[in-house]
Design a protein around this motif. Structure first.
Motif, PDB file in Angstrom:
ATOM      1  N   UNK A   2      63.586 -95.006  41.944  1.00  0.00           N
ATOM      2  CA  UNK A   2      64.561 -95.793  40.989  1.00  0.00           C
ATOM      3  C   UNK A   2      65.883 -95.772  41.378  1.00  0.00           C
ATOM      4  N   UNK A   3      66.798 -96.735  41.036  1.00  0.00           N
ATOM      5  CA  UNK A   3      68.080 -96.824  41.302  1.00  0.00           C
ATOM      6  C   UNK A   3      68.937 -95.481  40.834  1.00  0.00           C
ATOM      7  N   UNK A   4      68.599 -94.905  39.759  1.00  0.00           N
ATOM      8  CA  UNK A   4      69.063 -93.573  39.356  1.00  0.00           C
ATOM      9  C   UNK A   4      68.947 -92.543  40.250  1.00  0.00           C
ATOM     10  N   UNK A   5      67.630 -92.552  40.803  1.00  0.00           N
ATOM     11  CA  UNK A   5      67.491 -91.419  41.673  1.00  0.00           C
ATOM     12  C   UNK A   5      68.028 -91.631  43.009  1.00  0.00           C
ATOM     13  N   UNK A   6      68.301 -92.989  43.393  1.00  0.00           N
ATOM     14  CA  UNK A   6      68.916 -93.138  44.792  1.00  0.00           C
ATOM     15  C   UNK A   6      70.577 -92.717  44.415  1.00  0.00           C
ATOM     16  N   UNK A  11      75.196 -89.163  45.456  1.00  0.00           N
ATOM     17  CA  UNK A  11      76.129 -88.290  44.677  1.00  0.00           C
ATOM     18  C   UNK A  11      76.233 -86.795  45.086  1.00  0.00           C
ATOM     19  N   UNK A  12      75.249 -86.408  45.932  1.00  0.00           N
ATOM     20  CA  UNK A  12      74.906 -85.125  46.020  1.00  0.00           C
ATOM     21  C   UNK A  12      76.163 -84.692  47.083  1.00  0.00           C
ATOM     22  N   UNK A  13      76.555 -83.349  46.691  1.00  0.00           N
ATOM     23  CA  UNK A  13      77.615 -82.687  47.402  1.00  0.00           C
ATOM     24  C   UNK A  13      77.124 -81.514  48.269  1.00  0.00           C
ATOM     25  N   UNK A  14      77.160 -81.570  49.592  1.00  0.00           N
ATOM     26  CA  UNK A  14      76.641 -80.519  50.296  1.00  0.00           C
ATOM     27  C   UNK A  14      77.359 -79.356  50.450  1.00  0.00           C
ATOM     28  N   UNK A  15      78.549 -79.562  49.912  1.00  0.00           N
ATOM     29  CA  UNK A  15      79.471 -78.269  49.772  1.00  0.00           C
ATOM     30  C   UNK A  15      80.235 -77.742  51.149  1.00  0.00           C
ATOM     31  N   UNK A  16      80.090 -78.624  52.169  1.00  0.00           N
ATOM     32  CA  UNK A  16      80.864 -78.163  53.359  1.00  0.00           C
ATOM     33  C   UNK A  16      82.287 -78.630  53.581  1.00  0.00           C
TER      34      UNK A  16
END
Length: 102
Positions: A2-6, A11-16
């Motif tokens: 779904x578009x929300x999953x995308x 929006x995932x922040x890898x924290x690097x």
């Protein structure tokens, strides 16, 4: 998917983030890059001197091609000096700009 999953994946922040003490030899690398920058500036001074001499030679001998080549070399040398001198500032500006992207 779904578009929300995308959106969640985007929006995932890898924290690097840059870590100055992460690897050994950083001070040596900084010293090497600074030396390369110095050699570049010295080379630009030589290129500018040669270009200005070619420009003057072409002007006083009536060699229009030499004159144009000398002018081009002088402008390119000035641009290279600007780029070498501003390298730290350019990288810092875009790094700070990139860190603001959310």
């Amino acid at each position: 998917m779904s578009s929300i999953d995308r959106l969640i994946i985007l929006a995932y922040d890898p924290g690097i983030t840059p870590n100055e003490g992460g690897l050994p030899g950083l001070s040596v690398l900084k010293s090497v890059v600074s030396s390369i920058n110095l050699y570049g500036i010295i080379a630009v001074v030589g290129a500018l001197a040669v270009s200005l001499a070619v420009w003057a030679w072409g002007h006083f001998t009536g060699g229009h091609n030499s004159e144009a080549t000398g002018k081009k070399g002088a402008v390119v040398s000035a641009g290279a000096a600007l780029g070498l001198g501003a390298a730290n500032g350019i990288v810092m500006f875009f790094s700070a700009l990139g860190s603001q992207v959310k």
